[in-house]
Design a protein around this motif. Structure first.
Motif, mmCIF file in Angstrom:
data_model
loop_
_atom_site.group_PDB
_atom_site.id
_atom_site.type_symbol
_atom_site.label_atom_id
_atom_site.label_comp_id
_atom_site.label_asym_id
_atom_site.label_seq_id
_atom_site.Cartn_x
_atom_site.Cartn_y
_atom_site.Cartn_z
ATOM 1 N N GLU A 199 0.827 -1.209 0.000
ATOM 2 C CA GLU A 199 0.000 0.000 0.000
ATOM 3 C C GLU A 199 0.860 1.257 0.000
ATOM 4 O OE1 GLU A 199 -2.410 -0.394 3.443
ATOM 5 O OE2 GLU A 199 -3.742 -1.915 2.582
ATOM 6 N N ILE A 200 1.886 1.261 0.841
ATOM 7 C CA ILE A 200 2.799 2.411 0.899
ATOM 8 C C ILE A 200 3.480 2.607 -0.449
ATOM 9 C CG2 ILE A 200 4.960 3.250 1.908
ATOM 10 C CD1 ILE A 200 2.641 3.552 3.811
ATOM 11 N N ARG A 201 3.974 1.533 -1.026
ATOM 12 C CA ARG A 201 4.695 1.640 -2.297
ATOM 13 C C ARG A 201 3.775 2.088 -3.427
ATOM 14 N NH1 ARG A 201 9.613 -1.303 -2.743
ATOM 15 N NH2 ARG A 201 9.031 -1.958 -4.832
ATOM 16 N N SER A 202 2.527 1.640 -3.406
ATOM 17 C CA SER A 202 1.613 2.017 -4.491
ATOM 18 C C SER A 202 1.291 3.504 -4.460
ATOM 19 C CB SER A 202 0.324 1.195 -4.390
ATOM 20 O OG SER A 202 -0.419 1.544 -3.229
ATOM 21 N N ARG A 203 1.353 4.114 -3.280
ATOM 22 C CA ARG A 203 0.980 5.529 -3.151
ATOM 23 C C ARG A 203 2.179 6.465 -3.118
ATOM 24 N NH1 ARG A 203 -3.219 6.804 1.468
ATOM 25 N NH2 ARG A 203 -3.081 8.799 0.352
ATOM 26 N N TRP A 204 3.315 6.013 -2.566
ATOM 27 C CA TRP A 204 4.374 6.951 -2.240
ATOM 28 C C TRP A 204 5.705 6.669 -2.926
ATOM 29 C CZ3 TRP A 204 2.147 10.920 -0.181
ATOM 30 C CH2 TRP A 204 1.005 10.753 0.588
ATOM 31 N N LEU A 205 5.854 5.545 -3.599
ATOM 32 C CA LEU A 205 7.084 5.288 -4.351
ATOM 33 C C LEU A 205 7.123 6.177 -5.584
ATOM 34 C CD1 LEU A 205 9.659 3.503 -4.794
ATOM 35 C CD2 LEU A 205 8.180 1.970 -6.122
ATOM 36 N N VAL A 206 8.206 6.959 -5.732
ATOM 37 C CA VAL A 206 8.293 7.886 -6.865
ATOM 38 C C VAL A 206 9.445 7.545 -7.808
ATOM 39 C CG1 VAL A 206 7.177 9.779 -5.655
ATOM 40 C CG2 VAL A 206 9.649 9.543 -5.496
ATOM 41 N N TYR A 207 10.371 6.705 -7.372
ATOM 42 C CA TYR A 207 11.439 6.270 -8.282
ATOM 43 C C TYR A 207 11.885 4.866 -7.884
ATOM 44 C CZ TYR A 207 15.803 5.724 -10.783
ATOM 45 O OH TYR A 207 16.796 5.231 -11.608
ATOM 46 N N ASP A 208 12.009 3.999 -8.879
ATOM 47 C CA ASP A 208 12.484 2.631 -8.688
ATOM 48 C C ASP A 208 13.453 2.336 -9.829
ATOM 49 O OD1 ASP A 208 12.904 -0.098 -8.565
ATOM 50 O OD2 ASP A 208 10.785 -0.620 -8.326
ATOM 51 N N TYR A 209 14.701 2.059 -9.475
ATOM 52 C CA TYR A 209 15.699 1.836 -10.526
ATOM 53 C C TYR A 209 15.319 0.678 -11.437
ATOM 54 C CZ TYR A 209 17.895 -2.241 -8.192
ATOM 55 O OH TYR A 209 18.164 -3.475 -7.631
ATOM 56 N N CYS A 210 14.496 -0.246 -10.934
ATOM 57 C CA CYS A 210 14.077 -1.371 -11.756
ATOM 58 C C CYS A 210 13.022 -0.983 -12.795
ATOM 59 C CB CYS A 210 13.537 -2.497 -10.878
ATOM 60 S SG CYS A 210 14.835 -3.493 -10.100
ATOM 61 N N ARG A 211 12.543 0.270 -12.725
ATOM 62 C CA ARG A 211 11.573 0.747 -13.710
ATOM 63 C C ARG A 211 12.148 1.856 -14.585
ATOM 64 N NH1 ARG A 211 6.329 1.488 -9.675
ATOM 65 N NH2 ARG A 211 6.297 -0.651 -8.850
ATOM 66 N N ASP A 212 13.442 2.093 -14.444
ATOM 67 C CA ASP A 212 14.059 3.210 -15.167
ATOM 68 C C ASP A 212 14.594 2.721 -16.513
ATOM 69 O OD1 ASP A 212 15.414 5.429 -16.061
ATOM 70 O OD2 ASP A 212 16.285 5.911 -14.105
ATOM 71 N N PHE A 213 13.689 2.665 -17.499
ATOM 72 C CA PHE A 213 14.065 2.141 -18.814
ATOM 73 C C PHE A 213 14.914 3.141 -19.595
ATOM 74 C CE2 PHE A 213 10.190 -0.102 -17.576
ATOM 75 C CZ PHE A 213 10.602 -1.420 -17.732
ATOM 76 N N ARG A 214 14.839 4.426 -19.233
ATOM 77 C CA ARG A 214 15.716 5.405 -19.880
ATOM 78 C C ARG A 214 17.159 5.205 -19.428
ATOM 79 N NH1 ARG A 214 14.135 11.673 -19.606
ATOM 80 N NH2 ARG A 214 12.448 10.794 -20.859
ATOM 81 N N ARG A 215 17.346 5.039 -18.137
ATOM 82 C CA ARG A 215 18.685 4.838 -17.585
ATOM 83 C C ARG A 215 19.282 3.523 -18.083
ATOM 84 N NH1 ARG A 215 19.563 4.648 -11.029
ATOM 85 N NH2 ARG A 215 21.834 4.439 -10.957
ATOM 86 N N TYR A 216 18.446 2.500 -18.157
ATOM 87 C CA TYR A 216 18.904 1.169 -18.576
ATOM 88 C C TYR A 216 18.294 0.830 -19.935
ATOM 89 C CZ TYR A 216 20.364 0.836 -13.712
ATOM 90 O OH TYR A 216 20.963 1.058 -12.489
ATOM 91 N N SER A 217 18.591 1.668 -20.898
ATOM 92 C CA SER A 217 18.002 1.503 -22.227
ATOM 93 C C SER A 217 18.473 0.232 -22.922
ATOM 94 C CB SER A 217 18.334 2.716 -23.098
ATOM 95 O OG SER A 217 19.736 2.883 -23.218
ATOM 96 N N HIS A 218 19.610 -0.306 -22.468
ATOM 97 C CA HIS A 218 20.136 -1.534 -23.082
ATOM 98 C C HIS A 218 19.798 -2.772 -22.268
ATOM 99 C CE1 HIS A 218 22.287 0.833 -26.046
ATOM 100 N NE2 HIS A 218 22.835 1.542 -25.088
#
Length: 288
Positions: A251-270
């Motif tokens: 519940e906390i993560r669904s409302r308050w997580l604003v950055y997760d490196y595992c979702r950063d497809f720009r940073r990890y484009s490869h």
């Protein structure tokens, strides 16, 4: 789940370690920098750190720990805190191939939310940031921030609510901090090159001094100390998360997580890091 070297390190811990329970800013910490900007009070039960235009401030634990739970109550810099960084973290000595477990609070303009940033380094590899907004005003009162570190997992908690879990998946080749003892650090410093909107908002020195309050540090941990023993140490907190606790964390993560490196497809484009790939993600971040 942990590889065989974890049990070797635990055996070494039994031979050369002892327990820590509780904590005191006078007896358990050294002044790291900032001179009188580190202000210890109430017989060591509370402390303030100050940042001004000349220097920030910080402390470091006298002891090095190998696994444990570390709690700190912190009241963050009020008002316009843009550019400031208030930190509570563990780090191993040395600068190469070091281990580190970070909680950093990135200041912001008055009325805007603080950003709580977490990160984990193992054998010199970091870049595992997850960042959250807090669901309360952290400048109005003290709140408890915790790092629970054992050979199986690392848990970050806010007021005893877990917000992030990372499991030891060295069997999958994912680095995890198990080999190196770490010290506890608390610091307040000028990070305006990057801390607020990636450096776009700088510190307003007319608002200085900036002051953060600390109290009730607690360590339930294994101290690396020659000739002592901590047989069977796990701090009593090695059981994972209950179903109810995992639900609260989601519940906390669904409302308050604003950055997760595992979702950063720009940073990890490869390609995402190994532990972020779908077949490994549940084992690393969700399984308890």
């Amino acid at each position: 789940m942990a590889s065989s070297h974890v049990f070797l390190m635990l055996s070494l811990c039994l031979a050369s370690s002892t327990f820590a329970f509780g904590g005191n800013f006078y007896t358990d910490f050294d002044n790291l920098f900032g001179d009188k900007r580190v202000n210890i009070q109430e017989g060591g039960r509370s402390m303030s750190l100050t940042l001004d235009k000349f220097s920030g401030s910080g402390i470091a634990s006298k002891n090095e720990y190998l696994f444990g739970r570390f709690d700190m109550q912190i009241k963050l810099v009020p008002g316009n805190s843009a550019g400031t960084v208030t930190a509570f973290y563990l780090s191993s000595p040395g600068t190469t191939h070091h281990d580190e477990i970070d909680i950093e609070f990135l200041g912001n303009l008055s009325g805007e939310p603080y950003l709580l940033s977490t990160n984990i380094y193992a054998n010199g590899k970091g870049d595992r940031e997850m960042q959250f907004y807090l669901w309360f005003d952290p400048t109005m009162d003290f709140h408890t921030y915790s790092i629970d570190w054992n050979p199986q997992r690392i848990i970050f908690l806010v007021d005893n609510i877990p917000i992030r879990v990372m499991h030891n998946r060295e069997d999958l080749g994912v680095p995890f901090p198990t080999r190196q003892p770490m010290r506890v650090y608390s610091t307040l410093w000028n990070g305006d090159a990057w801390a607020t909107r990636w450096g776009q908002v700088k510190i307003d020195w007319s608002k200085a001094p900036f002051i953060a309050g600390y109290r009730n540090f607690n360590a339930n941990a294994c101290i690396m100390r020659q000739g002592a023993s901590c047989a069977g140490f796990n701090g009593g907190r090695n059981r994972g998360l209950s179903a109810a606790t995992k639900k609260k964390m989601k519940e906390i993560r669904s409302r308050w997580l604003v950055y997760d490196y595992c979702r950063d497809f720009r940073r990890y484009s490869h390609g995402l890091p190994f532990e972020c790939r779908k077949k490994n993600h549940r084992l690393t971040f969700e399984e308890s």
